[in-house]
Design a protein around this motif. Structure first.
Motif, PDB file in Angstrom:
ATOM      1  N   ILE A  27      39.390  29.375  33.658  1.00 53.38           N
ATOM      2  CA  ILE A  27      40.148  28.646  32.655  1.00 53.38           C
ATOM      3  C   ILE A  27      40.080  27.162  33.006  1.00 53.38           C
ATOM      4  N   GLU A  28      39.554  26.360  32.079  1.00 47.40           N
ATOM      5  CA  GLU A  28      39.383  24.934  32.342  1.00 47.40           C
ATOM      6  C   GLU A  28      40.015  24.108  31.244  1.00 47.40           C
ATOM      7  N   SER A  29      40.422  22.889  31.600  1.00 44.73           N
ATOM      8  CA  SER A  29      40.820  21.918  30.595  1.00 44.73           C
ATOM      9  C   SER A  29      39.569  21.480  29.850  1.00 44.73           C
ATOM     10  N   PRO A  30      39.576  21.469  28.528  1.00 47.62           N
ATOM     11  CA  PRO A  30      38.338  21.229  27.782  1.00 47.62           C
ATOM     12  C   PRO A  30      37.817  19.802  27.877  1.00 47.62           C
ATOM     13  N   ASP A  31      38.684  18.841  28.151  1.00 48.25           N
ATOM     14  CA  ASP A  31      38.239  17.451  28.148  1.00 48.25           C
ATOM     15  C   ASP A  31      37.661  17.009  29.485  1.00 48.25           C
ATOM     16  N   ASP A  32      38.348  17.360  30.588  1.00 50.77           N
ATOM     17  CA  ASP A  32      37.884  16.891  31.895  1.00 50.77           C
ATOM     18  C   ASP A  32      37.304  18.014  32.750  1.00 50.77           C
ATOM     19  N   GLU A  33      37.239  19.256  32.202  1.00 56.48           N
ATOM     20  CA  GLU A  33      36.690  20.418  32.888  1.00 56.48           C
ATOM     21  C   GLU A  33      37.407  20.718  34.200  1.00 56.48           C
ATOM     22  N   MET A  34      38.657  20.310  34.289  1.00 55.66           N
ATOM     23  CA  MET A  34      39.459  20.640  35.473  1.00 55.66           C
ATOM     24  C   MET A  34      39.777  22.134  35.453  1.00 55.66           C
ATOM     25  N   LEU A  35      39.514  22.793  36.574  1.00 58.46           N
ATOM     26  CA  LEU A  35      39.767  24.228  36.681  1.00 58.46           C
ATOM     27  C   LEU A  35      41.259  24.458  36.837  1.00 58.46           C
ATOM     28  N   ARG A  36      41.838  25.212  35.891  1.00 52.73           N
ATOM     29  CA  ARG A  36      43.286  25.449  35.887  1.00 52.73           C
ATOM     30  C   ARG A  36      43.656  26.872  36.273  1.00 52.73           C
ATOM     31  N   GLY A  37      42.774  27.810  36.021  1.00 51.31           N
ATOM     32  CA  GLY A  37      43.085  29.201  36.320  1.00 51.31           C
ATOM     33  C   GLY A  37      41.840  29.978  36.686  1.00 51.31           C
ATOM     34  N   ILE A  38      41.989  30.897  37.646  1.00 43.54           N
ATOM     35  CA  ILE A  38      40.892  31.767  38.067  1.00 43.54           C
ATOM     36  C   ILE A  38      41.435  33.187  38.098  1.00 43.54           C
ATOM     37  N   LEU A  39      40.930  34.035  37.234  1.00 47.09           N
ATOM     38  CA  LEU A  39      41.271  35.457  37.236  1.00 47.09           C
ATOM     39  C   LEU A  39      40.072  36.191  37.808  1.00 47.09           C
ATOM     40  N   PHE A  40      40.272  36.905  38.925  1.00 44.97           N
ATOM     41  CA  PHE A  40      39.131  37.546  39.571  1.00 44.97           C
ATOM     42  C   PHE A  40      39.524  38.922  40.085  1.00 44.97           C
ATOM     43  N   GLY A  41      38.523  39.779  40.269  1.00 46.93           N
ATOM     44  CA  GLY A  41      38.804  41.143  40.680  1.00 46.93           C
ATOM     45  C   GLY A  41      37.859  41.645  41.751  1.00 46.93           C
ATOM     46  N   TYR A  42      38.275  42.746  42.377  1.00 43.11           N
ATOM     47  CA  TYR A  42      37.445  43.444  43.360  1.00 43.11           C
ATOM     48  C   TYR A  42      38.083  44.806  43.613  1.00 43.11           C
ATOM     49  N   ALA A  43      37.267  45.766  44.024  1.00 39.34           N
ATOM     50  CA  ALA A  43      37.737  47.136  44.226  1.00 39.34           C
ATOM     51  C   ALA A  43      37.736  47.484  45.709  1.00 39.34           C
ATOM     52  N   CYS A  44      38.915  47.407  46.333  1.00 39.49           N
ATOM     53  CA  CYS A  44      39.001  47.718  47.759  1.00 39.49           C
ATOM     54  C   CYS A  44      40.464  47.746  48.187  1.00 39.49           C
ATOM     55  N   HIS A  45      40.812  48.687  49.094  1.00 37.09           N
ATOM     56  CA  HIS A  45      42.164  48.747  49.639  1.00 37.09           C
ATOM     57  C   HIS A  45      42.461  47.503  50.489  1.00 37.09           C
ATOM     58  N   PRO A  46      43.558  46.793  50.227  1.00 31.79           N
ATOM     59  CA  PRO A  46      43.985  45.712  51.129  1.00 31.79           C
ATOM     60  C   PRO A  46      44.814  46.291  52.282  1.00 31.79           C
ATOM     61  N   THR A  47      44.141  46.959  53.186  1.00 35.03           N
ATOM     62  CA  THR A  47      44.824  47.629  54.305  1.00 35.03           C
ATOM     63  C   THR A  47      44.206  47.229  55.638  1.00 35.03           C
ATOM     64  N   SER A  48      43.797  45.969  55.738  1.00 35.25           N
ATOM     65  CA  SER A  48      43.191  45.516  56.983  1.00 35.25           C
ATOM     66  C   SER A  48      44.219  45.176  58.042  1.00 35.25           C
ATOM     67  N   LEU A  49      45.480  45.069  57.630  1.00 32.59           N
ATOM     68  CA  LEU A  49      46.552  44.726  58.568  1.00 32.59           C
ATOM     69  C   LEU A  49      47.526  45.886  58.696  1.00 32.59           C
ATOM     70  N   PHE A  50      47.887  46.215  59.923  1.00 31.99           N
ATOM     71  CA  PHE A  50      48.946  47.196  60.177  1.00 31.99           C
ATOM     72  C   PHE A  50      50.001  46.478  61.003  1.00 31.99           C
ATOM     73  N   ILE A  51      50.860  45.728  60.290  1.00 33.34           N
ATOM     74  CA  ILE A  51      51.817  44.855  60.957  1.00 33.34           C
ATOM     75  C   ILE A  51      53.195  45.033  60.311  1.00 33.34           C
ATOM     76  N   ARG A  52      54.192  44.369  60.872  1.00 34.52           N
ATOM     77  CA  ARG A  52      55.545  44.412  60.328  1.00 34.52           C
ATOM     78  C   ARG A  52      55.948  43.042  59.792  1.00 34.52           C
ATOM     79  N   GLU A  53      54.977  42.331  59.248  1.00 30.32           N
ATOM     80  CA  GLU A  53      55.234  41.039  58.629  1.00 30.32           C
ATOM     81  C   GLU A  53      54.737  41.073  57.189  1.00 30.32           C
ATOM     82  N   TRP A  54      55.437  40.338  56.320  1.00 32.93           N
ATOM     83  CA  TRP A  54      54.997  40.243  54.930  1.00 32.93           C
ATOM     84  C   TRP A  54      53.661  39.519  54.864  1.00 32.93           C
ATOM     85  N   ALA A  55      52.723  40.066  54.083  1.00 30.32           N
ATOM     86  CA  ALA A  55      51.394  39.459  53.971  1.00 30.32           C
ATOM     87  C   ALA A  55      50.669  40.047  52.772  1.00 30.32           C
TER      88      ALA A  55
END
Length: 439
Positions: A190-218
């Motif tokens: 998502i870009e501003s049409p006049d200055d092409e400034m990037l305002r939003g990036i929607l992106f995806g990937y298929a994989c479990h986010p389970t690389s951390l086994f900790i007791r902290e928020w992440a």
């Protein structure tokens, strides 16, 4: 020379809110981790990108750094957004990153993990907070709509590996380099049409986010990917959409530096898509959503459930207790469960399909074989129930097909009609919103 909204096909808005719990509480995702959190490694976020086409049709994609979107949460948020913002449920996508370093807030999980009264009160309070936060987030994204250009590209990232390895004794829970994967990284810019400034990036990937086994928020590697992108593009809101990663993991595991590396690898793939030749995405927006009933195998009898009360496996005992209470209240166990499927069409340029639950990667691969053009398939969207295995996965068995049922409120595993019901409905919805020659 100034421009007006009428000069542009799209308007877009973004929003971001920190949703990190302010107090120590129980964490979701790992049954073996029974102690409460003990700090914050990385803030959790809810982020949104809103789009409006030239006909005034709006669509909002929300990425939330939690384990899952519960059915009550989805219902409350979509009902409120339709009432407050005139945004139909079919035009709102709620996707969970599936980080295992977020809080327990679902009522059923407070039972499964045997939370005490204080912990249950914390979970309920967080659920109420999350509900209002997501409703306000959608409103903020819609309130910031302004002229924008929308483009699409994709790249590849190789951090995911299949985890269902065939062994003599059945399907093991181990790295399987020969198993199916979907390394596609879809990116909507998502870009501003006049200055092409990037305002939003929607992106995806298929994989479990389970690389951390900790007791902290992440946010795990997905959180680090968004962090890297927002450092590289400081005016942009980066929103991650989890794919069909039910049987996908990044290996090796449980190493913070590797987790950061995985996040940077995904962010680098997104940057590759952004610098590649991108295609303009046009309207009109078309959004549909339907529920299909998924059928279970024969549920256990009362006698079988009573026998399971003596099981040495605590989750099997708790599951039996839950189902016996269902029997006492309703006289029978359910034979089907509603399964929502959503499809979003961007003119003839891109189609998104959002599936519910921990969808195994075979579904995205099969949908991409069935449907032409640019197709983005998400899992973990709009609800949570359990793993969604293919027919082959059901026959093979293993954790996702069999054993996980004891961690749910469902009476039995799905029968072998599940794949046809999901694929046929998703295909039909995608064709309804897709390129004109496919409708």
């Amino acid at each position: 020379m100034s421009t007006t909204d009428d000069d542009h096909e799209w308007r877009a808005g973004t929003a971001s809110e920190v949703i990190t719990p302010e107090e120590s509480m129980r964490m979701a995702g790992f049954g073996a981790r029974e102690e409460p959190s003990e700090g914050t490694l990385q803030d959790l976020h809810a982020k949104a990108i809103a789009l409006e086409d030239e006909n005034g049709t709006r669509f909002v994609a929300v990425g939330v750094e939690i384990l899952a979107i519960s059915r009550p949460l989805h219902a409350a948020v979509t009902d409120a957004c339709e009432d407050r913002y005139d945004l139909p449920a079919s035009n709102l996508l709620l996707n969970a990153s599936h980080t295992h370093c977020g809080p327990v807030y679902r009522e059923r999980k407070t039972e499964v993990f045997s939370l005490n009264d204080e912990e249950r009160a914390q979970a309920r309070a967080y659920a109420a907070y999350l509900e209002e936060t997501l409703i306000d987030l959608v409103g903020e994204a819609l309130a910031t709509l302004s002229p924008a250009s929308v483009t699409y590209s994709h790249a590849r990232c190789g951090i995911a590996m299949n985890r269902r390895i065939p062994l003599e004794q059945g399907i093991g829970f181990q790295p399987y380099p020969d198993g199916p994967v979907d390394h596609d990284v879809p990116v909507l810019a998502i870009e501003s049409p006049d200055d092409e400034m990037l305002r939003g990036i929607l992106f995806g990937y298929a994989c479990h986010p389970t690389s951390l086994f900790i007791r902290e928020w992440a946010g795990d590697w997905a959180g680090y990917a968004m962090e890297h992108l927002e450092e590289e593009y400081p005016d942009a809101t980066a929103v991650f959409v989890q794919g069909c990663g039910g049987d996908q993991k990044a290996y090796p595991q449980r190493d913070l530096e590797l987790t950061k590396h995985y996040g940077k690898s995904l962010a680098t793939a997104v940057r590759g898509a952004l610098v590649a030749k991108r295609r303009e995405v046009h309207g009109p927006l078309r959004c549909v959503k339907e529920e299909v009933d998924l059928e279970f195998e024969e549920p256990p009898s009362r006698e079988e459930l009573e026998a399971q009360l003596e099981s040495e496996e605590r989750y099997e005992r708790r599951h039996a207790e839950h189902l016996l209470a269902e029997l006492d209240e309703h006289g029978e166990l359910p034979r089907t469960h509603p399964y929502p499927i959503q499809a979003i069409g961007f003119g003839g340029d891109l189609t998104m399909v959002a599936l519910t639950g921990e969808v195994l990667v075979g579904y995205s691969l099969k949908l991409k074989e069935r449907l032409p053009g640019s197709l983005w398939v998400a899992g973990y969207s709009n609800n949570y129930m359990t793993y969604i295995p293919t027919v082959d996965d059901l026959f093979a068995g293993g954790y996702e097909a069999d054993r996980f049922v004891h961690l749910t409120e469902l009476p039995a595993k799905f029968d072998h009609s599940v794949e046809d019901r999901v694929l046929s409905t998703a295909t039909a919805l995608a064709r309804r919103v897709g390129p004109p020659d496919e409708r």
